[in-house]
Design a protein around this motif. Structure first.
Motif, PDB file in Angstrom:
ATOM      1  N   MET A   1       0.823  -1.206   0.000  1.00  0.00           N
ATOM      2  CA  MET A   1       0.000   0.000   0.000  1.00  0.00           C
ATOM      3  C   MET A   1       0.853   1.251   0.000  1.00  0.00           C
ATOM      4  O   MET A   1       1.949   1.264   0.548  1.00  0.00           O
ATOM      5  N   GLU A   2       0.329   2.285  -0.617  1.00  0.00           N
ATOM      6  CA  GLU A   2       1.009   3.568  -0.673  1.00  0.00           C
ATOM      7  C   GLU A   2       0.432   4.513   0.388  1.00  0.00           C
ATOM      8  O   GLU A   2      -0.651   4.275   0.927  1.00  0.00           O
ATOM      9  N   ASP A   3       1.172   5.583   0.635  1.00  0.00           N
ATOM     10  CA  ASP A   3       0.717   6.603   1.585  1.00  0.00           C
ATOM     11  C   ASP A   3      -0.676   7.112   1.212  1.00  0.00           C
ATOM     12  O   ASP A   3      -1.548   7.265   2.071  1.00  0.00           O
ATOM     13  N   ARG A   4      -0.911   7.343  -0.058  1.00  0.00           N
ATOM     14  CA  ARG A   4      -2.199   7.884  -0.483  1.00  0.00           C
ATOM     15  C   ARG A   4      -3.341   6.903  -0.232  1.00  0.00           C
ATOM     16  O   ARG A   4      -4.491   7.309  -0.048  1.00  0.00           O
ATOM     17  N   ASP A   5      -3.039   5.577  -0.221  1.00  0.00           N
ATOM     18  CA  ASP A   5      -4.077   4.589   0.040  1.00  0.00           C
ATOM     19  C   ASP A   5      -4.598   4.711   1.472  1.00  0.00           C
ATOM     20  O   ASP A   5      -5.793   4.590   1.724  1.00  0.00           O
ATOM     21  N   TRP A   6      -3.687   4.935   2.405  1.00  0.00           N
ATOM     22  CA  TRP A   6      -4.114   5.124   3.794  1.00  0.00           C
ATOM     23  C   TRP A   6      -4.940   6.404   3.922  1.00  0.00           C
ATOM     24  O   TRP A   6      -5.910   6.456   4.683  1.00  0.00           O
ATOM     25  N   ARG A   7      -4.576   7.436   3.156  1.00  0.00           N
ATOM     26  CA  ARG A   7      -5.354   8.678   3.194  1.00  0.00           C
ATOM     27  C   ARG A   7      -6.747   8.473   2.599  1.00  0.00           C
ATOM     28  O   ARG A   7      -7.727   9.054   3.064  1.00  0.00           O
ATOM     29  N   ILE A   8      -6.830   7.670   1.575  1.00  0.00           N
ATOM     30  CA  ILE A   8      -8.132   7.351   0.983  1.00  0.00           C
ATOM     31  C   ILE A   8      -9.027   6.683   2.023  1.00  0.00           C
ATOM     32  O   ILE A   8     -10.194   7.064   2.206  1.00  0.00           O
ATOM     33  N   LEU A   9      -8.479   5.688   2.718  1.00  0.00           N
ATOM     34  CA  LEU A   9      -9.266   4.987   3.732  1.00  0.00           C
ATOM     35  C   LEU A   9      -9.675   5.925   4.867  1.00  0.00           C
ATOM     36  O   LEU A   9     -10.806   5.873   5.357  1.00  0.00           O
ATOM     37  N   GLN A  10      -8.766   6.800   5.261  1.00  0.00           N
ATOM     38  CA  GLN A  10      -9.046   7.741   6.339  1.00  0.00           C
ATOM     39  C   GLN A  10     -10.178   8.700   5.955  1.00  0.00           C
ATOM     40  O   GLN A  10     -11.123   8.920   6.723  1.00  0.00           O
ATOM     41  N   GLU A  11     -10.096   9.260   4.752  1.00  0.00           N
ATOM     42  CA  GLU A  11     -11.107  10.212   4.305  1.00  0.00           C
ATOM     43  C   GLU A  11     -12.450   9.539   4.040  1.00  0.00           C
ATOM     44  O   GLU A  11     -13.507  10.068   4.373  1.00  0.00           O
ATOM     45  N   LEU A  12     -12.414   8.354   3.434  1.00  0.00           N
ATOM     46  CA  LEU A  12     -13.655   7.656   3.124  1.00  0.00           C
ATOM     47  C   LEU A  12     -14.371   7.228   4.397  1.00  0.00           C
ATOM     48  O   LEU A  12     -15.607   7.294   4.481  1.00  0.00           O
ATOM     49  N   TYR A  13     -13.623   6.826   5.397  1.00  0.00           N
ATOM     50  CA  TYR A  13     -14.227   6.439   6.676  1.00  0.00           C
ATOM     51  C   TYR A  13     -14.855   7.656   7.358  1.00  0.00           C
ATOM     52  O   TYR A  13     -15.885   7.549   8.030  1.00  0.00           O
ATOM     53  N   LYS A  14     -14.246   8.795   7.153  1.00  0.00           N
ATOM     54  CA  LYS A  14     -14.744  10.028   7.760  1.00  0.00           C
ATOM     55  C   LYS A  14     -16.032  10.496   7.095  1.00  0.00           C
ATOM     56  O   LYS A  14     -16.991  10.891   7.772  1.00  0.00           O
ATOM     57  N   HIS A  15     -16.086  10.444   5.760  1.00  0.00           N
ATOM     58  CA  HIS A  15     -17.220  11.018   5.027  1.00  0.00           C
ATOM     59  C   HIS A  15     -18.255   9.977   4.590  1.00  0.00           C
ATOM     60  O   HIS A  15     -19.400  10.346   4.315  1.00  0.00           O
ATOM     61  N   ARG A  16     -17.848   8.724   4.437  1.00  0.00           N
ATOM     62  CA  ARG A  16     -18.736   7.647   3.980  1.00  0.00           C
ATOM     63  C   ARG A  16     -19.393   7.994   2.640  1.00  0.00           C
ATOM     64  O   ARG A  16     -20.539   7.637   2.383  1.00  0.00           O
ATOM     65  N   ILE A  18     -18.219   8.448  -1.617  1.00  0.00           N
ATOM     66  CA  ILE A  18     -17.183   8.369  -2.649  1.00  0.00           C
ATOM     67  C   ILE A  18     -16.933   9.731  -3.290  1.00  0.00           C
ATOM     68  O   ILE A  18     -15.793  10.164  -3.481  1.00  0.00           O
ATOM     69  N   THR A  19     -18.017  10.437  -3.625  1.00  0.00           N
ATOM     70  CA  THR A  19     -17.894  11.720  -4.317  1.00  0.00           C
ATOM     71  C   THR A  19     -17.130  12.735  -3.482  1.00  0.00           C
ATOM     72  O   THR A  19     -16.189  13.387  -3.953  1.00  0.00           O
ATOM     73  N   LYS A  20     -17.532  12.900  -2.203  1.00  0.00           N
ATOM     74  CA  LYS A  20     -16.889  13.883  -1.325  1.00  0.00           C
ATOM     75  C   LYS A  20     -15.435  13.515  -1.060  1.00  0.00           C
ATOM     76  O   LYS A  20     -14.562  14.386  -1.028  1.00  0.00           O
ATOM     77  N   THR A  21     -15.178  12.232  -0.868  1.00  0.00           N
ATOM     78  CA  THR A  21     -13.802  11.786  -0.630  1.00  0.00           C
ATOM     79  C   THR A  21     -12.918  12.090  -1.832  1.00  0.00           C
ATOM     80  O   THR A  21     -11.792  12.580  -1.687  1.00  0.00           O
ATOM     81  N   ALA A  22     -13.428  11.802  -3.034  1.00  0.00           N
ATOM     82  CA  ALA A  22     -12.662  12.072  -4.250  1.00  0.00           C
ATOM     83  C   ALA A  22     -12.370  13.564  -4.391  1.00  0.00           C
ATOM     84  O   ALA A  22     -11.255  13.969  -4.746  1.00  0.00           O
ATOM     85  N   GLN A  23     -13.353  14.396  -4.092  1.00  0.00           N
ATOM     86  CA  GLN A  23     -13.164  15.847  -4.175  1.00  0.00           C
ATOM     87  C   GLN A  23     -12.101  16.320  -3.196  1.00  0.00           C
ATOM     88  O   GLN A  23     -11.229  17.123  -3.540  1.00  0.00           O
ATOM     89  N   ASN A  24     -12.164  15.828  -1.962  1.00  0.00           N
ATOM     90  CA  ASN A  24     -11.207  16.254  -0.935  1.00  0.00           C
ATOM     91  C   ASN A  24      -9.779  15.835  -1.264  1.00  0.00           C
ATOM     92  O   ASN A  24      -8.824  16.513  -0.879  1.00  0.00           O
ATOM     93  N   LEU A  25      -9.635  14.715  -1.982  1.00  0.00           N
ATOM     94  CA  LEU A  25      -8.309  14.208  -2.322  1.00  0.00           C
ATOM     95  C   LEU A  25      -7.880  14.583  -3.738  1.00  0.00           C
ATOM     96  O   LEU A  25      -6.840  14.142  -4.215  1.00  0.00           O
ATOM     97  N   PHE A  26      -8.730  15.393  -4.418  1.00  0.00           N
ATOM     98  CA  PHE A  26      -8.430  15.853  -5.787  1.00  0.00           C
ATOM     99  C   PHE A  26      -8.204  14.668  -6.729  1.00  0.00           C
ATOM    100  O   PHE A  26      -7.252  14.638  -7.514  1.00  0.00           O
ATOM    101  N   MET A  27      -9.095  13.693  -6.617  1.00  0.00           N
ATOM    102  CA  MET A  27      -9.052  12.515  -7.468  1.00  0.00           C
ATOM    103  C   MET A  27     -10.377  12.384  -8.206  1.00  0.00           C
ATOM    104  O   MET A  27     -11.388  12.929  -7.779  1.00  0.00           O
ATOM    105  N   SER A  28     -10.357  11.653  -9.305  1.00  0.00           N
ATOM    106  CA  SER A  28     -11.613  11.316  -9.965  1.00  0.00           C
ATOM    107  C   SER A  28     -12.244  10.143  -9.219  1.00  0.00           C
ATOM    108  O   SER A  28     -11.553   9.354  -8.562  1.00  0.00           O
ATOM    109  N   GLN A  29     -13.551  10.027  -9.347  1.00  0.00           N
ATOM    110  CA  GLN A  29     -14.231   8.919  -8.675  1.00  0.00           C
ATOM    111  C   GLN A  29     -13.759   7.556  -9.200  1.00  0.00           C
ATOM    112  O   GLN A  29     -13.539   6.636  -8.399  1.00  0.00           O
TER     113      GLN A  29
END
Length: 289
Positions: A1-16, A18-29
């Protein structure tokens, strides 16, 4: 796993979501979904299931998400330690600061510090003192600037103090207050308790709340526009042409609001933290009040 993968899990767990998590991490869905699927494939587990209200975490996903906080802390510590090895004042300084102080005082302080240590970068998290206290306790930030008397068994340095005042654009007296509209605002429980205790000591009727707002900044603007009075620390109205009446406790003493710098002793092993602590201790905060 990469550093960004842990951040994805952290943000997704916080917001529940996909759309909001992608926006916060500047990623596409699709990219975000692809990374989650890659993690699931790597560990041979299912992390989330899509529900009608967002995403639901499986037990395996819950474990991974909770581990993300610890993994990211360890990753940041490794980065900090490596930067610290060359004995330069560099790296990222993580600060927790109140809303008003961040907006009106902190920029000048950081400008002064950056002139001394131009290689330091900053992550500033704003919040109420209760939130900042929790963050410094959990080692999520290096330094917390906290208003009020919070329990702390590590390093603590007094910065400055101000007093609680009744503030109004119009001329008023303390005897007038029960009949006048008060602007109430969201704040930490320590300040709210001080205000409530003072009121109950002096009046037999509840205040007439004419307006409720979420932050002190909003309350300040309402007072400035003559929409009512507020009971606030004097720092919020420094230099403004308003009527200020200092309130006092039962002993006739001004009610003091103190601001402290909280930090862990072990954090000062990092050059940027040690330099900032020393810098803050050298400041005459009267110039900022």
């Amino acid at each position: 796993m990469e550093d960004r993968d842990w951040r994805i899990l952290q943000e997704l767990y916080k917001h529940r979501n996909i759309t909001k998590t992608a926006q916060n991490l500047f990623m596409s869905q699709p990219a975000l979904t692809g990374r989650i699927q890659q993690i699931e494939k790597e560990f041979e587990i299912t992390i989330v299931k899509r529900g009608r209200r967002g995403v639901d975490f499986t037990p395996h996903g819950e474990y991974m998400a909770k581990a993300a906080d610890e993994m990211l802390k360890k990753y940041q510590k490794i980065k900090d330690d490596l930067l610290n090895l060359d004995n330069q004042v560099t790296g990222t300084l993580r600060l927790g600061v109140g809303y008003f102080f961040t907006k009106n005082k902190l920029p000048r302080i950081l400008k002064m510090f950056k002139e001394l240590y131009p290689k330091v970068e900053y992550k500033v998290i704003t919040g109420r003192s209760k939130t900042i206290h929790s963050m410094i306790f959990n080692h999520e930030i290096h330094i917390g600037l906290i208003r009020g008397e919070y329990t702390w068994n590590e390093e603590k340095h007094f910065l400055f103090q101000d007093t609680l005042c009744v503030v109004s654009k119009e001329a008023i007296t303390l005897e007038d207050l029960p009949a006048l509209p008060r602007i109430d605002y969201g704040t930490d429980y320590v300040l709210k308790s001080e205000i409530d205790n003072w009121w109950s000591d002096h009046y037999s009727v509840p205040p007439r709340i004419g307006m409720e707002v979420d932050h002190t900044d909003s309350a300040r603007e309402m007072v400035m526009n003559g929409l009512g009075y507020a009971i606030m620390p004097s720092m919020y109205f420094s230099g403004e042409p308003l009527m200020k009446i200092q309130i006092k406790n039962r002993k006739g003493e001004p009610i003091i609001r103190r601001t402290f710098m909280f930090y862990h002793q072990e954090s000062t092993q990092l050059n940027q933290v040690r330099a900032f602590v020393q810098f803050m201790k050298s400041i005459d905060f009267n110039q900022f009040l």
